[in-house]
Design a protein around this motif. Structure first.
Motif, mmCIF file in Angstrom:
data_model
loop_
_atom_site.group_PDB
_atom_site.id
_atom_site.type_symbol
_atom_site.label_atom_id
_atom_site.label_comp_id
_atom_site.label_asym_id
_atom_site.label_seq_id
_atom_site.Cartn_x
_atom_site.Cartn_y
_atom_site.Cartn_z
ATOM 1 N N PRO A 1 0.820 -1.197 0.000
ATOM 2 C CA PRO A 1 0.000 0.000 0.000
ATOM 3 C C PRO A 1 0.862 1.260 0.000
ATOM 4 O O PRO A 1 1.992 1.240 0.489
ATOM 5 N N GLY A 2 0.323 2.313 -0.570
ATOM 6 C CA GLY A 2 1.035 3.580 -0.539
ATOM 7 C C GLY A 2 1.461 4.051 -1.909
ATOM 8 O O GLY A 2 1.165 3.426 -2.931
ATOM 9 N N ARG A 3 2.168 5.175 -1.899
ATOM 10 C CA ARG A 3 2.600 5.801 -3.147
ATOM 11 C C ARG A 3 4.070 5.506 -3.425
ATOM 12 O O ARG A 3 4.915 5.657 -2.553
ATOM 13 N N ALA A 4 4.335 5.105 -4.659
ATOM 14 C CA ALA A 4 5.695 4.739 -5.055
ATOM 15 C C ALA A 4 6.395 5.894 -5.759
ATOM 16 O O ALA A 4 5.754 6.747 -6.378
ATOM 17 N N PHE A 5 7.706 5.898 -5.655
ATOM 18 C CA PHE A 5 8.530 6.871 -6.363
ATOM 19 C C PHE A 5 9.657 6.061 -7.017
ATOM 20 O O PHE A 5 10.412 5.378 -6.335
ATOM 21 N N SER B 1 6.496 2.325 -14.187
ATOM 22 C CA SER B 1 5.363 3.111 -13.724
ATOM 23 C C SER B 1 4.037 2.454 -14.136
ATOM 24 O O SER B 1 3.112 2.330 -13.332
ATOM 25 N N ASP B 2 3.972 2.008 -15.386
ATOM 26 C CA ASP B 2 2.751 1.368 -15.891
ATOM 27 C C ASP B 2 2.389 0.130 -15.079
ATOM 28 O O ASP B 2 1.216 -0.076 -14.738
ATOM 29 N N SER B 3 3.396 -0.696 -14.764
ATOM 30 C CA SER B 3 3.038 -1.914 -14.014
ATOM 31 C C SER B 3 2.638 -1.606 -12.590
ATOM 32 O O SER B 3 1.774 -2.291 -12.034
ATOM 33 N N LEU B 4 3.232 -0.584 -12.000
ATOM 34 C CA LEU B 4 2.825 -0.198 -10.643
ATOM 35 C C LEU B 4 1.370 0.266 -10.656
ATOM 36 O O LEU B 4 0.552 -0.177 -9.850
ATOM 37 N N LEU B 5 1.065 1.126 -11.620
ATOM 38 C CA LEU B 5 -0.301 1.655 -11.728
ATOM 39 C C LEU B 5 -1.304 0.527 -11.960
ATOM 40 O O LEU B 5 -2.376 0.504 -11.361
ATOM 41 N N LYS B 6 -0.916 -0.401 -12.815
ATOM 42 C CA LYS B 6 -1.790 -1.520 -13.130
ATOM 43 C C LYS B 6 -2.055 -2.380 -11.889
ATOM 44 O O LYS B 6 -3.124 -2.979 -11.751
ATOM 45 N N ALA B 7 -1.078 -2.438 -10.999
ATOM 46 C CA ALA B 7 -1.228 -3.218 -9.774
ATOM 47 C C ALA B 7 -1.917 -2.400 -8.676
ATOM 48 O O ALA B 7 -2.008 -2.840 -7.533
ATOM 49 N N GLY B 8 -2.352 -1.200 -9.044
ATOM 50 C CA GLY B 8 -3.077 -0.377 -8.080
ATOM 51 C C GLY B 8 -2.183 0.430 -7.161
ATOM 52 O O GLY B 8 -2.617 0.929 -6.123
ATOM 53 N N ILE B 9 -0.909 0.564 -7.527
ATOM 54 C CA ILE B 9 0.026 1.346 -6.708
ATOM 55 C C ILE B 9 0.217 2.717 -7.369
ATOM 56 O O ILE B 9 0.622 2.796 -8.536
ATOM 57 N N ALA B 10 -0.090 3.775 -6.639
ATOM 58 C CA ALA B 10 0.051 5.117 -7.196
ATOM 59 C C ALA B 10 1.521 5.460 -7.378
ATOM 60 O O ALA B 10 2.373 5.034 -6.596
ATOM 61 N N VAL B 11 1.808 6.217 -8.428
ATOM 62 C CA VAL B 11 3.190 6.624 -8.700
ATOM 63 C C VAL B 11 3.299 8.135 -8.510
ATOM 64 O O VAL B 11 2.695 8.911 -9.237
ATOM 65 N N ALA B 12 4.088 8.529 -7.522
ATOM 66 C CA ALA B 12 4.224 9.945 -7.196
ATOM 67 C C ALA B 12 5.168 10.658 -8.155
ATOM 68 O O ALA B 12 5.113 11.881 -8.294
ATOM 69 N N GLY B 13 6.032 9.910 -8.830
ATOM 70 C CA GLY B 13 6.998 10.513 -9.742
ATOM 71 C C GLY B 13 8.218 9.623 -9.835
ATOM 72 O O GLY B 13 8.168 8.448 -9.452
ATOM 73 N N ALA B 14 9.298 10.187 -10.357
ATOM 74 C CA ALA B 14 10.526 9.409 -10.517
ATOM 75 C C ALA B 14 11.726 10.332 -10.410
ATOM 76 O O ALA B 14 11.603 11.550 -10.572
ATOM 77 N N ALA B 15 12.866 9.749 -10.140
ATOM 78 C CA ALA B 15 14.119 10.502 -10.163
ATOM 79 C C ALA B 15 15.215 9.607 -10.713
ATOM 80 O O ALA B 15 15.208 8.396 -10.495
ATOM 81 N N VAL B 16 16.121 10.225 -11.455
ATOM 82 C CA VAL B 16 17.248 9.491 -12.019
ATOM 83 C C VAL B 16 18.516 10.283 -11.733
ATOM 84 O O VAL B 16 18.454 11.488 -11.473
ATOM 85 N N TRP B 17 19.634 9.591 -11.775
ATOM 86 C CA TRP B 17 20.880 10.345 -11.603
ATOM 87 C C TRP B 17 21.091 11.257 -12.811
ATOM 88 O O TRP B 17 21.328 12.426 -12.681
ATOM 89 N N SER B 18 20.953 10.697 -14.010
ATOM 90 C CA SER B 18 21.283 11.468 -15.207
ATOM 91 C C SER B 18 20.239 11.360 -16.298
ATOM 92 O O SER B 18 19.698 10.279 -16.557
ATOM 93 N N LYS B 19 19.954 12.471 -16.919
ATOM 94 C CA LYS B 19 18.983 12.480 -18.006
ATOM 95 C C LYS B 19 19.720 12.553 -19.335
ATOM 96 O O LYS B 19 20.579 13.409 -19.523
ATOM 97 N N GLY B 20 19.345 11.649 -20.226
ATOM 98 C CA GLY B 20 19.860 11.718 -21.591
ATOM 99 C C GLY B 20 21.175 10.984 -21.771
ATOM 100 O O GLY B 20 21.809 10.557 -20.818
ATOM 101 N N GLY B 21 21.535 10.824 -23.006
ATOM 102 C CA GLY B 21 22.777 10.162 -23.331
ATOM 103 C C GLY B 21 22.667 8.665 -23.249
ATOM 104 O O GLY B 21 21.733 8.149 -22.654
ATOM 105 N N SER B 22 23.591 7.990 -23.869
ATOM 106 C CA SER B 22 23.587 6.552 -23.721
ATOM 107 C C SER B 22 24.903 6.154 -23.106
ATOM 108 O O SER B 22 25.963 6.610 -23.503
ATOM 109 N N TYR B 23 24.788 5.337 -22.103
ATOM 110 C CA TYR B 23 25.979 4.946 -21.362
ATOM 111 C C TYR B 23 26.362 3.527 -21.714
ATOM 112 O O TYR B 23 27.092 2.892 -21.084
#
Ligand SMILES: [Zn+2]
Ligand SMILES: [Zn+2]
Length: 211
Positions: A169-173, A189-211
């Motif tokens: 239960p609760g909101r996931a990030f 995010s889609d699978s969390l939502l589908k399982a009834g788990i709310a998604v508050a947002g997301a954070a990543v270390w780095s945006k863009g580029g391919s590592y």
């Protein structure tokens, strides 16, 4: 003591400044932070985007650059666990505590040769700073490589490719190391939502580029 001994056998070097004796310096990690504007989780455009005005938002500590590439590469191949946790701490220190009950790292794919999950270590570092627990509720279902998923030009991975192994239960990030096309974070995010788990947002270390 053990750490000193290990250093004698495999001396660690900061991948950013080259200083000997540690996996990476905190100052070096902090110097990489650029905090690009929050962006749309669905398409990567600056939030709120026209296409998904009510879509979830993703935060990033930094954007792609050569130093980051070095750092992430070093984390992958030199097993710098401490560096990943530090990145999570620095990331969390940069943003306010999200309105979420737990952090969900993007899972490590089954076929991965790595012994640890970078995203999970980043989540652990961030969770420590935000005082939010980390829950490993997701797993990859099909045998699509995590890296292949990242490099894929497809914005959306096949439906149900990530599954929820425990409903909490609760909101996931959601936490990941890198956001490229966004397909990985969206699949989670889609699978969390589908399982009834709310998604508050997301954070990543780095945006863009391919590592
Ligand atoms: Zn350094
Ligand atoms: Zn969008």
């Amino acid at each position: 003591m053990l750490e000193l001994l290990l250093h004698a056998v495999w001396p660690s070097v900061c991948p950013v400044c080259g200083r000997l004796g540690r996996a990476v310096c905190r100052e070096c990690i902090e110097a990489l932070v650029e905090a690009p504007p929050p962006f749309c989780m669905s398409c990567g455009a600056e939030a709120p985007c026209a296409e998904h005005p009510r879509g979830a938002v993703c935060l990033a500590a930094t954007s792609y650059n050569a130093m980051n590439r070095e750092l992430i590469h070093a984390m992958k191949y030199r097993e710098a666990r401490r560096a990943a946790i530090m990145m999570g701490e620095v990331l969390a220190g940069r943003f306010g505590k999200p309105d979420a009950d737990f952090l969900v790292p993007v899972p490590l794919h089954k076929s991965s040769e790595r012994e640890y999950n970078q995203a999970e270590l980043i989540a652990r570092g961030a969770g420590r700073v935000w005082n939010i627990e980390v829950r490993r509720v997701l797993e990859w279902r099909a045998s699509v490589g995590r890296q292949a998923a990242k490099e894929s030009s497809a914005r959306y991975l096949p439906k149900g490719i990530v599954s929820v192994r425990s409903r909490v239960p609760g909101r996931a990030f959601v936490i990941d190391d890198v956001f490229t096309s966004g397909s990985t974070v969206m699949a989670c995010s889609d699978s969390l939502l589908k399982a009834g788990i709310a998604v508050a947002g997301a954070a990543v270390w780095s945006k863009g580029g391919s590592y």
